[in-house]
Design an enzyme around this catalytic site. Structure first.
Site, PDB file in Angstrom:
ATOM      1  CE1 TYR A  53      -3.242  -2.808   0.066  1.00 29.99           C
ATOM      2  CE2 TYR A  53      -3.773  -2.265   2.329  1.00 29.99           C
ATOM      3  CZ  TYR A  53      -3.984  -3.028   1.192  1.00 29.99           C
ATOM      4  OH  TYR A  53      -4.953  -4.006   1.190  1.00 29.99           O
ATOM      5  N   GLY A 208     -15.911  -0.434  -3.153  1.00 30.77           N
ATOM      6  CA  GLY A 208     -15.045   0.636  -3.648  1.00 30.77           C
ATOM      7  C   GLY A 208     -15.768   1.986  -3.719  1.00 30.77           C
ATOM      8  N   GLY A 209     -16.901   2.123  -3.068  1.00 27.58           N
ATOM      9  CA  GLY A 209     -17.634   3.401  -3.043  1.00 27.58           C
ATOM     10  C   GLY A 209     -19.008   3.307  -3.685  1.00 27.58           C
TER      11      GLY A 209
HETATM   12  N1  NAP Z   1      -6.600  -8.083   0.507  1.00 28.52           N
HETATM   13  C1  NAP Z   1      -6.808  -7.345  -0.558  1.00 28.52           C
HETATM   14  O1  NAP Z   1      -6.451  -7.714  -1.690  1.00 28.52           O
HETATM   15  C2  NAP Z   1      -7.465  -5.999  -0.391  1.00 28.52           C
HETATM   16  C3  NAP Z   1      -7.914  -5.303  -1.523  1.00 28.52           C
HETATM   17  C4  NAP Z   1      -8.532  -4.075  -1.338  1.00 28.52           C
HETATM   18  C5  NAP Z   1      -8.677  -3.556  -0.049  1.00 28.52           C
HETATM   19  N2  NAP Z   1      -8.210  -4.235   1.036  1.00 28.52           N
HETATM   20  C6  NAP Z   1      -8.342  -3.691   2.403  1.00 28.52           C
HETATM   21  O2  NAP Z   1      -9.704  -3.357   2.643  1.00 28.52           O
HETATM   22  C7  NAP Z   1      -9.812  -1.973   2.974  1.00 28.52           C
HETATM   23  C8  NAP Z   1     -11.123  -1.437   2.442  1.00 28.52           C
HETATM   24  O3  NAP Z   1     -11.220  -1.652   1.028  1.00 28.52           O
HETATM   25  P1  NAP Z   1     -11.820  -0.524   0.111  1.00 28.52           P
HETATM   26  O4  NAP Z   1     -11.059   0.735   0.333  1.00 28.52           O
HETATM   27  O5  NAP Z   1     -11.918  -1.048  -1.267  1.00 28.52           O
HETATM   28  O6  NAP Z   1     -13.273  -0.366   0.810  1.00 28.52           O
HETATM   29  P2  NAP Z   1     -14.632   0.284   0.320  1.00 28.52           P
HETATM   30  O7  NAP Z   1     -15.313   0.732   1.571  1.00 28.52           O
HETATM   31  O8  NAP Z   1     -15.376  -0.619  -0.563  1.00 28.52           O
HETATM   32  O9  NAP Z   1     -14.217   1.561  -0.543  1.00 28.52           O
HETATM   33  C9  NAP Z   1     -13.603   2.651   0.103  1.00 28.52           C
HETATM   34  C10 NAP Z   1     -13.703   3.877  -0.785  1.00 28.52           C
HETATM   35  O10 NAP Z   1     -15.075   4.237  -0.956  1.00 28.52           O
HETATM   36  C11 NAP Z   1     -15.224   5.651  -0.831  1.00 28.52           C
HETATM   37  N3  NAP Z   1     -15.969   5.889   0.407  1.00 28.52           N
HETATM   38  C12 NAP Z   1     -15.833   5.226   1.601  1.00 28.52           C
HETATM   39  N4  NAP Z   1     -16.691   5.691   2.507  1.00 28.52           N
HETATM   40  C13 NAP Z   1     -17.404   6.659   1.909  1.00 28.52           C
HETATM   41  C14 NAP Z   1     -18.465   7.507   2.326  1.00 28.52           C
HETATM   42  N5  NAP Z   1     -18.928   7.412   3.569  1.00 28.52           N
HETATM   43  N6  NAP Z   1     -18.968   8.389   1.435  1.00 28.52           N
HETATM   44  C15 NAP Z   1     -18.503   8.458   0.169  1.00 28.52           C
HETATM   45  N7  NAP Z   1     -17.491   7.689  -0.296  1.00 28.52           N
HETATM   46  C16 NAP Z   1     -16.948   6.786   0.559  1.00 28.52           C
HETATM   47  C17 NAP Z   1     -13.818   6.220  -0.753  1.00 28.52           C
HETATM   48  O11 NAP Z   1     -13.302   6.381  -2.075  1.00 28.52           O
HETATM   49  P3  NAP Z   1     -13.320   7.768  -2.897  1.00 28.52           P
HETATM   50  O12 NAP Z   1     -13.690   8.898  -1.974  1.00 28.52           O
HETATM   51  O13 NAP Z   1     -11.958   7.876  -3.426  1.00 28.52           O
HETATM   52  O14 NAP Z   1     -14.351   7.543  -3.952  1.00 28.52           O
HETATM   53  C18 NAP Z   1     -13.036   5.073  -0.124  1.00 28.52           C
HETATM   54  O15 NAP Z   1     -11.665   5.101  -0.370  1.00 28.52           O
HETATM   55  C19 NAP Z   1      -8.552  -1.342   2.387  1.00 28.52           C
HETATM   56  O16 NAP Z   1      -8.181  -0.126   3.014  1.00 28.52           O
HETATM   57  C20 NAP Z   1      -7.538  -2.420   2.645  1.00 28.52           C
HETATM   58  O17 NAP Z   1      -7.093  -2.370   3.998  1.00 28.52           O
HETATM   59  C21 NAP Z   1      -7.626  -5.460   0.875  1.00 28.52           C
END
Ligand code: NAP
Length: 345
Positions: A53, A208-209
């Site tokens: 990351y 992812g949002g």
């Molecule tokens: N093991 C793996 O391969 C793997 C892969 C991916 C992630 N992960 C882990 O899982 C965690 C979460 O994954 P993810 O970031 O994909 O989770 P997610 O909750 O599906 O997407 C997060 C993104 O959604 C948007 N968002 C989140 N909350 C919001 C809200 N309240 N209002 C508006 N937009 C919002 C933001 O992006 P924007 O504002 O940029 O649109 C944020 O970066 C990561 O940080 C990481 O630790 C692991």
């Protein structure tokens, strides 16, 4: 914040975890530290990062925060390795993982990693080699527990069986993508995890949002959002997810949310927390405001009818063979076991 033990013998963690994939990328160090402070103030104890990351910056940023607050004994820090092998090594090999663990310990500035997660399957390295390496890293006091991410059902079963038969340390968690829009793990990974007693810690709980409802059906994303930055990004790519099924699910989540006076994102998180085997959900946020919003989902309880509506609208079809045929002659109903009523016919 409610807590849960990970698997049979893993650490006890908060049911909402702080994912830190944005740290050092979309989120600068000052805001990342604010996110960590906010998370801990809300009762969060589980932080997830990875060596890749921000090309190591996420771990460095967390390490400086840990140093500033004088340690992390009250927290469970998870990190991952596999995708940054040294030249000449496969990702989950002995040579690669030993170096990855040492590099993560250095960046985080901690004596031991509470949960070390292999970031994905490595077809070139025997599972026994990876497990033997992780077992010796536990003996060395460098890691305390292990998990796996991004595997299929047979791969996860091979890991569990090899660990048991070989006398190696067994995984306590599996970290797959899992959310209302993507329920693929329910076919093989989730039954395996339930059978083996592994805790499921889903990534991308909001797709992812998408499940915030902020993207639009007829307008390609622009501006400072994940898909505004890059509409073709990964599993959440705009063209991949902009389907009738996605909008049906978002509409239903929005309708349920309106019944509670909440945003759709809370409903998506509450549904996920209610799924079988799901222990702790990895939140992701670009800003402190997003994190605040997501943390506020923790007290939302959906009733059985609302859960059922969401489960039905997002149902995936199970191929009739082998699943349907096996259900005909075995006394096993995979879908009932998963606590869902959307049994495919
Ligand atoms: N093991 C793996 O391969 C793997 C892969 C991916 C992630 N992960 C882990 O899982 C965690 C979460 O994954 P993810 O970031 O994909 O989770 P997610 O909750 O599906 O997407 C997060 C993104 O959604 C948007 N968002 C989140 N909350 C919001 C809200 N309240 N209002 C508006 N937009 C919002 C933001 O992006 P924007 O504002 O940029 O649109 C944020 O970066 C990561 O940080 C990481 O630790 C692991």
């Amino acid at each position: 914040m409610p807590t849960v033990g990970l698997g049979a013998s893993g650490p006890i963690v908060s049911r909402l975890a702080l994912g830190t994939m944005t740290f050092g990328v979309e989120t600068d160090e000052r805001d990342a530290h604010r996110q960590l402070d906010t998370f801990v103030a809300a009762g969060g104890t589980f932080v997830d990062t990875a060596d890749v990351y921000g090309a190591g910056d996420s771990e460095r940023i967390i390490g400086r925060w840990i140093e500033r607050r004088g340690g992390a004994d009250d927290l469970i820090i998870a990190t991952k390795g596999r995708f940054a092998p040294p030249a000449g090594s496969h990702g989950a090999s002995r040579r690669s993982l030993r170096r990855s663990v040492d590099a993560s310990l250095h960046r985080l500035g901690v004596e031991a990693i509470d949960l070390y997660v292999v970031h994905g399957w490595d077809e070139h390295t025997p599972v026994a080699e990876t497990l033997g390496t992780l077992t010796s890293l536990v003996r060395d006091g460098k890691i305390h527990a292990i998990g796996w991410s991004n595997v299929t059902g047979w791969q996860l079963q091979q890991i569990v069986t090899t660990a048991t038969l070989g006398g190696h340390i067994s995984p306590v968690t599996v970290q797959p993508q899992y959310n209302l829009l993507d329920r693929g793990i329910e076919i093989e990974v989730m039954p395996c995890a339930l059978d083996a007693g592994l805790a499921i810690t889903p990534w991308s709980p909001l797709g992812g949002g998408w499940l915030t409802g902020k993207y639009e059906r007829t307008r390609r994303p622009t501006g400072a959002t994940r898909l505004g930055d890059d509409p073709d990004r990964g599993v959440e790519a705009y063209d991949l997810r902009n389907t009738d099924r996605t909008w049906r699910i978002i509409d239903e989540a929005t309708a349920v949310a309106a019944e509670h006076g909440r945003p759709a994102s809370h409903v998506a998180l509450a549904w996920l927390l209610a799924r079988p085997g799901v222990a702790s959900v990895l939140l992701g946020a670009r800003t402190v405001e997003q994190l605040d919003d997501n943390l506020a989902a923790v007290d939302l309880v959906l009733d059985a009818t609302q859960l059922d509506r969401l489960t039905r609208v997002s149902a995936i079809d199970l191929p009739p063979y082998p699943y349907g045929m096996i259900e005909d002659f075995c006394d096993v109903d995979v879908w009932q076991r998963l606590g869902t009523t959307d049994t495919p016919t």
